[in-house]
Design a protein around this motif. Sequence first.
Motif, mmCIF file in Angstrom:
data_model
loop_
_atom_site.group_PDB
_atom_site.id
_atom_site.type_symbol
_atom_site.label_atom_id
_atom_site.label_comp_id
_atom_site.label_asym_id
_atom_site.label_seq_id
_atom_site.Cartn_x
_atom_site.Cartn_y
_atom_site.Cartn_z
ATOM 1 N N ILE A 1 24.800 -2.942 -9.204
ATOM 2 C CA ILE A 1 24.509 -2.677 -7.784
ATOM 3 C C ILE A 1 25.750 -1.982 -7.227
ATOM 4 C CG2 ILE A 1 24.081 -3.699 -5.517
ATOM 5 C CD1 ILE A 1 22.607 -5.961 -6.886
ATOM 6 N N THR B 1 21.906 -10.256 -10.354
ATOM 7 C CA THR B 1 22.224 -9.433 -11.527
ATOM 8 C C THR B 1 22.461 -10.329 -12.740
ATOM 9 O OG1 THR B 1 24.524 -9.434 -10.782
ATOM 10 C CG2 THR B 1 23.227 -7.493 -10.262
ATOM 11 N N HIS C 1 23.178 2.068 -3.885
ATOM 12 C CA HIS C 1 22.137 1.048 -3.649
ATOM 13 C C HIS C 1 22.443 0.269 -2.367
ATOM 14 C CE1 HIS C 1 22.377 1.220 -8.255
ATOM 15 N NE2 HIS C 1 21.376 1.998 -7.869
ATOM 16 N N MET D 1 16.841 0.332 -9.520
ATOM 17 C CA MET D 1 17.589 -0.385 -8.476
ATOM 18 C C MET D 1 17.541 0.398 -7.160
ATOM 19 S SD MET D 1 19.131 -3.072 -7.590
ATOM 20 C CE MET D 1 19.608 -4.009 -9.033
ATOM 21 N N ALA E 1 16.224 -1.440 -3.982
ATOM 22 C CA ALA E 1 17.212 -1.643 -2.906
ATOM 23 C C ALA E 1 16.560 -1.507 -1.531
ATOM 24 C CB ALA E 1 18.342 -0.624 -3.049
ATOM 25 N N LEU F 1 23.142 -11.082 -2.077
ATOM 26 C CA LEU F 1 23.501 -10.500 -3.374
ATOM 27 C C LEU F 1 24.211 -11.558 -4.205
ATOM 28 C CD1 LEU F 1 25.062 -7.242 -1.881
ATOM 29 C CD2 LEU F 1 22.838 -7.411 -2.974
ATOM 30 N N ILE G 1 28.116 -6.537 -9.242
ATOM 31 C CA ILE G 1 27.950 -6.051 -7.865
ATOM 32 C C ILE G 1 29.266 -5.368 -7.512
ATOM 33 C CG2 ILE G 1 27.558 -6.731 -5.462
ATOM 34 C CD1 ILE G 1 26.343 -9.378 -6.661
#
Length: 420
Positions: A271, A263, A275, A251, A255, A285, A295
């Motif tokens: 995340i 995800t 990241h 990641m 990133a 995201l 996240i």
Amino acid sequence: MTEVDIELGRKKLAWARAHMPIHARLRARFHDNPPLAGITVAVCSHLEAKTGVFIETLAAAGANVVFTGSEPQSTQDDVVAALNEQPGLTGYARRGADETAFKGFHMAVLEHGPRFILDDAAELTARLVHHRPDLLGALIGTCEQTTTGVRRLQAMHAEGVMAFPSYAVNDAPMKHYFDNVHGTGESTLSNIAQATNLLFAGKHVVVAGYGYCGRGLAEKARGWNAQVTVTEVEPRRALEAHMNGFRVATMAEAAEYGDVFVTATGNPEVIRGEHLERMKDGVVLANAGHFNIEIDTSALADLAQGVREVRPGIDEYRLADGRCLNVLAQGRLANLAAPGAMGHPAEVMDQTFATQIMAAVDLVGRRAEVPAGVHSVPDAVDRAVAVIKLESLGISLDRLTHRQSRFEAAWRIEDIRGQE
Ligand code: NAI
């Protein structure tokens, strides 16, 4: 509070009903001999139209159905109202309910003393075990439809607090080969596209987790002409992604260049701050895993100087250097909690919920034989759902000949040679 449009709820149910042929066949089958007659069944799931058809079909199987939501943002109040007007159905749910109200709805369902639970992420089951252990004695069992829920039940069993049997419907082929792969893949990407009104073609899409959901997301993003990177923690899944032609990276690496991150691991903080700090301006995201934990939005809030809603369901976090990172649906399930999201396509939920119903009927019928713990759905039950689905599609399949069946059952060399 806006008024609920019950007529719209009825229309949504009618549309879903018309596209769920397995359920139509099950309702006809249950008509003369309802297998759940007189049993109070609790449903905890994303409350939208396909779940509504599932609930109606359980009622056609003779159950008294009480239902609630498994995620407050996925509840569609019009559908709930259109279900609540039907005899034998009682629902407790409201879109956007806060944690206290959400728990209150679950407790209200448990107040009915359900003898069977059809669950999502083991939300209601965990609530019963934790807060209403007095109901355990009467509980026949549960069926669980998601990966996260099966893991929770296994943890419950390992701790010795699972006094009832549960079928891991999530793990049945008729569920996860289709729902997790195609359902999550199609509905998540289409909801991201709809919410952002941005193109996938040519973008770098980063999919975290190459499980069933991740595979569907990666394949479908590639089908939309994106350049797809997969991140994994499991070496064989990483290798599989590599051999299926995807770029595999950490990641931290992805990133740096990703445009859209999705995800699908079921794990928290996939995340996180380290990241987020590296990401490009304007990234999107989104999460497809069950909980809004993948996240780390708290870390993002700490990094950000300001947050504002830039489109319905999209929060833009502005960092000190001016970069903006966009989070869809507050990191909740993008295919269910984004504005206007309708979850999986009807045909795929037809399979998932039919497997739930057939598994529940089997467990209720064999309750004396099945011990406490997490069990696979019997193969015959899963196959029976596949047969109904194929019938509804007008697809025929070959049968093994007598010779083929004997060959498959043989193991002695002379028996196998004798068959040659
Ligand atoms: P799975 O167990 O098949 O796949 C999860 C994958 O994530 C595994 O390959 C695992 O190695 C990987 N993983 C775990 N931690 C990771 C990390 N930190 N970084 C990268 N990879 C990591 O599970 P499945 O069926 O794909 O489900 C994933 C999640 O999606 C679950 O929370 C499940 O409940 C949810 N789900 C959501 C649906 C939806 O409608 N959005 C539908 C079905 C499942």
